[in-house]
Design a protein around this motif. Structure first.
Motif, mmCIF file in Angstrom:
data_model
loop_
_atom_site.group_PDB
_atom_site.id
_atom_site.type_symbol
_atom_site.label_atom_id
_atom_site.label_comp_id
_atom_site.label_asym_id
_atom_site.label_seq_id
_atom_site.Cartn_x
_atom_site.Cartn_y
_atom_site.Cartn_z
ATOM 1 N N GLN A 1 -6.035 0.531 -2.535
ATOM 2 C CA GLN A 1 -6.589 -0.817 -2.561
ATOM 3 C C GLN A 1 -5.548 -1.841 -2.135
ATOM 4 N N ALA A 2 -4.296 -1.625 -2.533
ATOM 5 C CA ALA A 2 -3.225 -2.534 -2.100
ATOM 6 C C ALA A 2 -3.050 -2.479 -0.587
ATOM 7 N N ILE A 3 -3.147 -1.301 0.001
ATOM 8 C CA ILE A 3 -3.073 -1.158 1.455
ATOM 9 C C ILE A 3 -4.227 -1.892 2.114
ATOM 10 N N ALA A 4 -5.435 -1.721 1.572
ATOM 11 C CA ALA A 4 -6.609 -2.393 2.136
ATOM 12 C C ALA A 4 -6.469 -3.910 2.029
ATOM 13 N N ASP A 5 -5.952 -4.388 0.896
ATOM 14 C CA ASP A 5 -5.786 -5.833 0.704
ATOM 15 C C ASP A 5 -4.748 -6.404 1.676
ATOM 16 N N ALA A 6 -3.645 -5.704 1.849
ATOM 17 C CA ALA A 6 -2.603 -6.174 2.774
ATOM 18 C C ALA A 6 -3.113 -6.206 4.201
ATOM 19 N N ARG A 7 -3.889 -5.182 4.581
ATOM 20 C CA ARG A 7 -4.448 -5.147 5.931
ATOM 21 C C ARG A 7 -5.429 -6.300 6.134
ATOM 22 N N ALA A 8 -6.312 -6.506 5.175
ATOM 23 C CA ALA A 8 -7.321 -7.570 5.298
ATOM 24 C C ALA A 8 -6.685 -8.953 5.346
ATOM 25 N N SER A 9 -5.552 -9.116 4.695
ATOM 26 C CA SER A 9 -4.873 -10.412 4.653
ATOM 27 C C SER A 9 -3.886 -10.613 5.791
ATOM 28 N N GLY A 10 -3.776 -9.643 6.695
ATOM 29 C CA GLY A 10 -2.859 -9.779 7.827
ATOM 30 C C GLY A 10 -1.403 -9.773 7.440
ATOM 31 N N LEU A 11 -1.048 -9.023 6.396
ATOM 32 C CA LEU A 11 0.323 -9.025 5.893
ATOM 33 C C LEU A 11 1.197 -7.930 6.483
ATOM 34 N N PHE A 12 0.593 -6.974 7.128
ATOM 35 C CA PHE A 12 1.347 -5.821 7.607
ATOM 36 C C PHE A 12 2.080 -6.097 8.917
ATOM 37 N N ARG A 13 3.245 -5.500 9.034
ATOM 38 C CA ARG A 13 3.985 -5.485 10.293
ATOM 39 C C ARG A 13 3.530 -4.303 11.153
ATOM 40 N N ALA A 14 3.361 -3.137 10.546
ATOM 41 C CA ALA A 14 2.933 -1.932 11.254
ATOM 42 C C ALA A 14 1.427 -1.746 11.114
ATOM 43 N N ASP A 15 0.884 -0.879 11.957
ATOM 44 C CA ASP A 15 -0.518 -0.480 11.873
ATOM 45 C C ASP A 15 -0.598 0.698 10.906
ATOM 46 N N HIS A 16 -1.278 0.499 9.769
ATOM 47 C CA HIS A 16 -1.320 1.506 8.715
ATOM 48 C C HIS A 16 -2.630 2.280 8.723
ATOM 49 N N ARG A 17 -2.499 3.604 8.656
ATOM 50 C CA ARG A 17 -3.629 4.507 8.517
ATOM 51 C C ARG A 17 -3.331 5.443 7.354
ATOM 52 N N THR A 18 -4.307 6.238 6.955
ATOM 53 C CA THR A 18 -4.127 7.051 5.748
ATOM 54 C C THR A 18 -4.094 8.536 6.068
ATOM 55 N N HIS A 19 -3.096 9.193 5.505
ATOM 56 C CA HIS A 19 -2.954 10.647 5.561
ATOM 57 C C HIS A 19 -3.051 11.158 4.123
ATOM 58 N N LEU A 20 -4.149 11.847 3.809
ATOM 59 C CA LEU A 20 -4.304 12.403 2.466
ATOM 60 C C LEU A 20 -3.658 13.781 2.413
ATOM 61 N N ARG A 21 -2.648 13.906 1.570
ATOM 62 C CA ARG A 21 -1.973 15.189 1.340
ATOM 63 C C ARG A 21 -2.661 15.862 0.160
ATOM 64 N N CYS A 22 -3.425 16.890 0.444
ATOM 65 C CA CYS A 22 -4.299 17.488 -0.573
ATOM 66 C C CYS A 22 -3.653 18.730 -1.175
ATOM 67 N N GLU A 23 -3.283 18.632 -2.435
ATOM 68 C CA GLU A 23 -2.680 19.772 -3.132
ATOM 69 C C GLU A 23 -3.814 20.700 -3.555
ATOM 70 N N ILE A 24 -3.984 21.788 -2.807
ATOM 71 C CA ILE A 24 -5.169 22.643 -2.959
ATOM 72 C C ILE A 24 -5.286 23.257 -4.357
ATOM 73 N N PRO A 25 -4.211 23.805 -4.947
ATOM 74 C CA PRO A 25 -4.360 24.388 -6.279
ATOM 75 C C PRO A 25 -4.356 23.332 -7.386
ATOM 76 N N SER A 26 -5.188 22.333 -7.204
ATOM 77 C CA SER A 26 -5.344 21.254 -8.182
ATOM 78 C C SER A 26 -6.810 21.200 -8.584
ATOM 79 N N ALA A 27 -7.066 21.140 -9.854
ATOM 80 C CA ALA A 27 -8.447 21.226 -10.338
ATOM 81 C C ALA A 27 -9.316 20.070 -9.858
ATOM 82 N N ASP A 28 -8.717 18.904 -9.586
ATOM 83 C CA ASP A 28 -9.524 17.727 -9.264
ATOM 84 C C ASP A 28 -9.415 17.280 -7.815
ATOM 85 N N VAL A 29 -8.805 18.098 -6.937
ATOM 86 C CA VAL A 29 -8.505 17.619 -5.592
ATOM 87 C C VAL A 29 -9.753 17.345 -4.756
ATOM 88 N N VAL A 30 -10.755 18.193 -4.837
ATOM 89 C CA VAL A 30 -11.955 17.987 -4.006
ATOM 90 C C VAL A 30 -12.688 16.717 -4.431
#
Length: 394
Positions: A134-163
């Motif tokens: 949400q902080a990333i989304a807020d910064a992007r919407a407010s034009g605060l970022f210097r870089a172009d930010h996208r999201t990379h989800l690192r999914c720890e597969i042997p985690s009960a709640d990952v899916v």
């Protein structure tokens, strides 16, 4: 074509100063390095020329001009948010401090690596993942970022709640890349369990606690992986999100990645896994710190060995943002068959292409004017100025 107003709205305007002509620069083009100039119009590269510019512009005084770097896997954001065990920083403050460091490293497009899935030992962000997103989304919407930010989800597969975590995240926020990770001791990155003990003990945890947690991870990991990996693959394909497989080690690992239509091999741990990935058309990425340090901190295959074998396509800063630029300049020195334009492509054009960002990553007419001015000081590449879509951000 991106207008100046659009660039500002997208967060490129954190510093004033749009460029129109850059002259007296050593331009790193896709196939060569030449002294010349370029012109920018509406945030895009409009013209490129050799020799003196047709009119005066910003004089780079012989400094090197590169395309903006494209970073696919950096673990650095979470360390800004959680700088010490049990300490949480203000989410927006953490995101903006991280963004400033990313841009100052010459990175104009970054895939923020956020870990999805709770670790049994209590590490990871768990439900706090949404606070950072949400902080990333807020910064992007407010034009605060210097870089172009996208999201990379690192999914720890042997985690009960990952899916469930990935599904809930993707319903609220855009996702540009999903990596399939399994850090169960005894395989992949931590084939040598003693290396895992060293890694897990960095924070001063008692060895008895680490051993108990390790036994639990090994005991529960196999069943969770068998259930979660196909579910995550199906989810990514349904949403059209590129997949990466983390730490492939054996031919069986690569065979699974190939069957899952994985696009990116993140940090293969053995030469045979990298060779098989390359042969299968899976792009191989390695860590820039691995190259600079001369080897893996986990005892796995060296990035330089893969470069010498012609298997390395992309470098990632991993845990040190400044390592990306340094590694790109060191690559031709360490592997004589690689020229500077090819080395720079490992941190610009190649990662852009691997994630479908065909509007950036090269100095070419019509592409985004994401540019980095670099000066070599005592053998080290130093970032002097950075422009994103023609607007200066550093």
């Amino acid at each position: 074509m991106t207008s100046g107003a659009e660039a500002m709205a997208d967060g490129a305007g954190t510093m004033t100063g749009a460029i129109e002509i850059v002259e007296n620069a050593r331009l790193v083009l896709p196939d060569r390095v030449e002294t010349g100039w370029l012109a920018v119009t509406g945030g895009r590269i409009a013209e490129i020329g050799e020799g003196p510019a047709p009119e005066r512009g910003l004089d780079l005084r012989g400094d090197i001009l590169l395309p903006g770097l494209v970073e696919l896997h950096t673990d650095h954001l979470e360390s800004h948010y959680a700088p010490r065990p049990g300490v949480r920083w203000h989410p927006l403050g953490a995101v903006l401090a991280y963004d400033a460091q990313i841009a100052a490293s010459g990175i104009t497009t970054v895939f923020d690596s956020l870990r999805a899935g709770s670790d049994p030992d209590g590490s990871g962000l768990g439900s706090e993942l949404d606070a950072l997103a949400q902080a990333i989304a807020d910064a992007r919407a407010s034009g605060l970022f210097r870089a172009d930010h996208r999201t990379h989800l690192r999914c720890e597969i042997p985690s009960a709640d990952v899916v469930d975590a990935v599904r809930a995240f993707a319903e609220r926020f855009p996702v540009g890349l999903i990596s399939l990770m399994d850090h169960t001791p005894g395989q992949r990155q931590f084939r040598d369990v003693s290396k895992y003990y060293q890694y897990a003990g960095r924070g001063g945890r008692p060895i008895e606690e680490i051993r108990a947690g390790t036994e639990r991870k090994i005991r529960e990991g196999r069943a969770l992986t068998a259930m979660n990996r196909p579910a995550l693959v199906a989810l990514a394909h349904a949403m059209g999100i590129p997949l990466a497989s983390h730490d492939d080690t054996t031919l069986a690992d690569v065979g699974m990645s190939r069957a899952e239509s994985v696009a990116l091999a993140e940090f293969p741990t053995t030469l045979e896994a990298a060779q098989a990935s390359h042969a299968a058309g899976i792009t191989v990425m390695m860590g820039a710190p691995n190259l600079i340090r001369g080897g893996s901190h986990s005892g796995n295959v060296a990035a330089q060995d893969l470069a010498e074998a012609g298997l390395l396509s992309i470098l990632s800063s991993d845990y040190v943002p400044a390592s990306l630029l340094m590694a790109a300049f060191q690559l031709p020195e360490r592997v004589p068959g690689i020229r500077l334009p090819e080395a720079i492509a490992t941190v610009t054009a190649n990662p852009a292409r691997a994630t479908g960002l065909n509007d950036r990553g090269r100095i070419a007419v019509g592409l985004r004017a994401d540019l980095v001015r670099v000066r070599i000081a005592q053998g080290v590449p130093v970032v002097r100025q950075v422009w994103r879509a023609g607007e200066r951000v550093v």
